[in-house]
Design a protein around this motif. Sequence first.
Motif, mmCIF file in Angstrom:
data_model
loop_
_atom_site.group_PDB
_atom_site.id
_atom_site.type_symbol
_atom_site.label_atom_id
_atom_site.label_comp_id
_atom_site.label_asym_id
_atom_site.label_seq_id
_atom_site.Cartn_x
_atom_site.Cartn_y
_atom_site.Cartn_z
ATOM 1 N N GLU A 225 0.828 -1.209 0.000
ATOM 2 C CA GLU A 225 0.000 0.000 0.000
ATOM 3 C C GLU A 225 0.859 1.254 0.000
ATOM 4 O O GLU A 225 0.537 2.246 -0.654
ATOM 5 N N TYR A 226 1.960 1.186 0.756
ATOM 6 C CA TYR A 226 2.859 2.336 0.794
ATOM 7 C C TYR A 226 3.466 2.583 -0.589
ATOM 8 O O TYR A 226 3.514 3.724 -1.073
ATOM 9 N N GLY A 227 3.927 1.517 -1.242
ATOM 10 C CA GLY A 227 4.524 1.661 -2.567
ATOM 11 C C GLY A 227 3.549 2.239 -3.567
ATOM 12 O O GLY A 227 3.899 3.119 -4.359
ATOM 13 N N ARG A 228 2.303 1.773 -3.530
ATOM 14 C CA ARG A 228 1.302 2.295 -4.450
ATOM 15 C C ARG A 228 0.949 3.748 -4.132
ATOM 16 O O ARG A 228 0.685 4.544 -5.040
ATOM 17 N N ALA A 229 0.943 4.090 -2.856
ATOM 18 C CA ALA A 229 0.632 5.469 -2.476
ATOM 19 C C ALA A 229 1.713 6.435 -2.964
ATOM 20 O O ALA A 229 1.414 7.537 -3.442
ATOM 21 N N VAL A 230 2.976 6.025 -2.854
ATOM 22 C CA VAL A 230 4.083 6.869 -3.321
ATOM 23 C C VAL A 230 3.987 7.089 -4.824
ATOM 24 O O VAL A 230 4.113 8.210 -5.319
ATOM 25 N N VAL A 231 3.754 6.007 -5.565
ATOM 26 C CA VAL A 231 3.635 6.129 -7.012
ATOM 27 C C VAL A 231 2.388 6.936 -7.365
ATOM 28 O O VAL A 231 2.378 7.690 -8.347
ATOM 29 N N GLY A 232 1.332 6.824 -6.544
ATOM 30 C CA GLY A 232 0.124 7.611 -6.778
ATOM 31 C C GLY A 232 0.383 9.103 -6.683
ATOM 32 O O GLY A 232 -0.153 9.895 -7.483
ATOM 33 N N GLU A 233 1.211 9.510 -5.727
ATOM 34 C CA GLU A 233 1.579 10.931 -5.604
ATOM 35 C C GLU A 233 2.369 11.392 -6.824
ATOM 36 O O GLU A 233 2.167 12.497 -7.340
ATOM 37 N N MET A 234 3.268 10.548 -7.280
ATOM 38 C CA MET A 234 4.045 10.879 -8.475
ATOM 39 C C MET A 234 3.128 10.995 -9.689
ATOM 40 O O MET A 234 3.305 11.889 -10.528
ATOM 41 N N LEU A 235 2.149 10.110 -9.782
ATOM 42 C CA LEU A 235 1.209 10.150 -10.898
ATOM 43 C C LEU A 235 0.409 11.446 -10.890
ATOM 44 O O LEU A 235 0.159 12.034 -11.954
ATOM 45 N N THR A 236 0.023 11.901 -9.712
ATOM 46 C CA THR A 236 -0.703 13.178 -9.614
ATOM 47 C C THR A 236 0.147 14.321 -10.145
ATOM 48 O O THR A 236 -0.342 15.195 -10.879
ATOM 49 N N ASN A 237 1.424 14.331 -9.783
ATOM 50 C CA ASN A 237 2.334 15.367 -10.277
ATOM 51 C C ASN A 237 2.483 15.292 -11.796
ATOM 52 O O ASN A 237 2.506 16.323 -12.484
ATOM 53 N N VAL A 238 2.594 14.083 -12.303
ATOM 54 C CA VAL A 238 2.749 13.890 -13.746
ATOM 55 C C VAL A 238 1.535 14.434 -14.491
ATOM 56 O O VAL A 238 1.663 15.132 -15.504
ATOM 57 N N LYS A 239 0.347 14.131 -13.998
ATOM 58 C CA LYS A 239 -0.875 14.608 -14.647
ATOM 59 C C LYS A 239 -0.976 16.134 -14.595
ATOM 60 O O LYS A 239 -1.394 16.772 -15.569
ATOM 61 N N ILE A 273 -0.150 1.095 -10.310
ATOM 62 C CA ILE A 273 -1.150 1.302 -9.265
ATOM 63 C C ILE A 273 -2.348 0.374 -9.449
ATOM 64 O O ILE A 273 -2.943 -0.107 -8.472
ATOM 65 N N SER A 274 -2.707 0.105 -10.684
ATOM 66 C CA SER A 274 -3.897 -0.692 -10.981
ATOM 67 C C SER A 274 -3.688 -2.190 -10.764
ATOM 68 O O SER A 274 -4.660 -2.968 -10.759
ATOM 69 N N SER A 275 -2.455 -2.602 -10.576
ATOM 70 C CA SER A 275 -2.179 -4.027 -10.402
ATOM 71 C C SER A 275 -2.807 -4.553 -9.106
ATOM 72 O O SER A 275 -2.761 -3.912 -8.061
ATOM 73 N N SER A 276 -3.354 -5.752 -9.191
ATOM 74 C CA SER A 276 -3.969 -6.390 -8.015
ATOM 75 C C SER A 276 -3.019 -7.385 -7.357
ATOM 76 O O SER A 276 -3.422 -8.134 -6.441
#
Length: 308
Positions: A225-239, A273-276
């Motif tokens: 969850e932590y790894g996905r959250a970090v990448v999620g923040e990066m994705l927000t910046n990218v967008k 992020i979408s990976s299960s």
Amino acid sequence: MNMEYRRRRRKKRRNRGFGYSGYSGGRAAGQSEGSGFWGALLIILLTAGLIYLLIGTSVGTLIVQNVFKSCSNNDRSTPVPQVSGEPTSSPSLSGEISADICFSNLEVFVLQMGVYSDAGTADGLISSLKALGAAGYVLDTGSGYKVIASCYDTEAAARSVCDRLRTQGYECMVSTLSCEGTEISVKCSEAVMDSIKTAVSYASSLITSLSKEVIGFDAESRSIEYGRAVVGEMLTNVKTIRSSISGFSDPSGVISKLDEYYMQLEAYMTTFISSSNENRVEVSGMLKYLQLDVVCSYINLVNSVRNP
């Protein structure tokens, strides 16, 4: 008697005309006129000297600027233009400005596990590496396919991991992925120029951030969850960055290339992020795979800018 009287009378007349008191009175009048002239001259000289001394001091300068200037300039609100020793950039008549955009050079060290003539023959090795938490990344060099396990900022770190893998029976070597920095002139509006600079700056800093997260994920046993959250923040910046340059163009084509680069990053991060997948070791390999995707995309971006 009459003669004596007349003689005394003439004597009195002479004393009144030329006596000491009369002469003294005449001299005093002359002195009053002379002293008035010299006094006025002295005042003028003293005033001129005072002004000269005042101008030569900082206080005097302040007085001259604020007092004497007001007497000669009825419009006190008119600002005095200030001259700067440094040139300032200003928009052109068309509302556009020009600036040199610098793309940083990059060099990272990777664990190369093998080179194959086609990607299909490397499937077994790729699956094995992913099971160990490695990237299993396939890099097309044009003359073959390199299988890469992971990526590091320093050669020492890469060699340390390579030595451990060799003890486990894996053949590996340390190689580099790099690109030389470049500078290109861009012309666009000032607002878009700021967005371009932000996009270029974040592109290089993102690689450093991802490298730290990859190491931290394994070394500190961080959660999925932590790894996905970090990448999620990066994705927000990218967008956010991509939206700031979307819809614009420039003669150099830098904006369109940045847009394509950030579109790729958006796809890579969304996939992660979408990976299960809930296997922490395999997710660690996916994070390393994302890191290599970002590194290779940046190298392609810089090369395309240098060689349009």
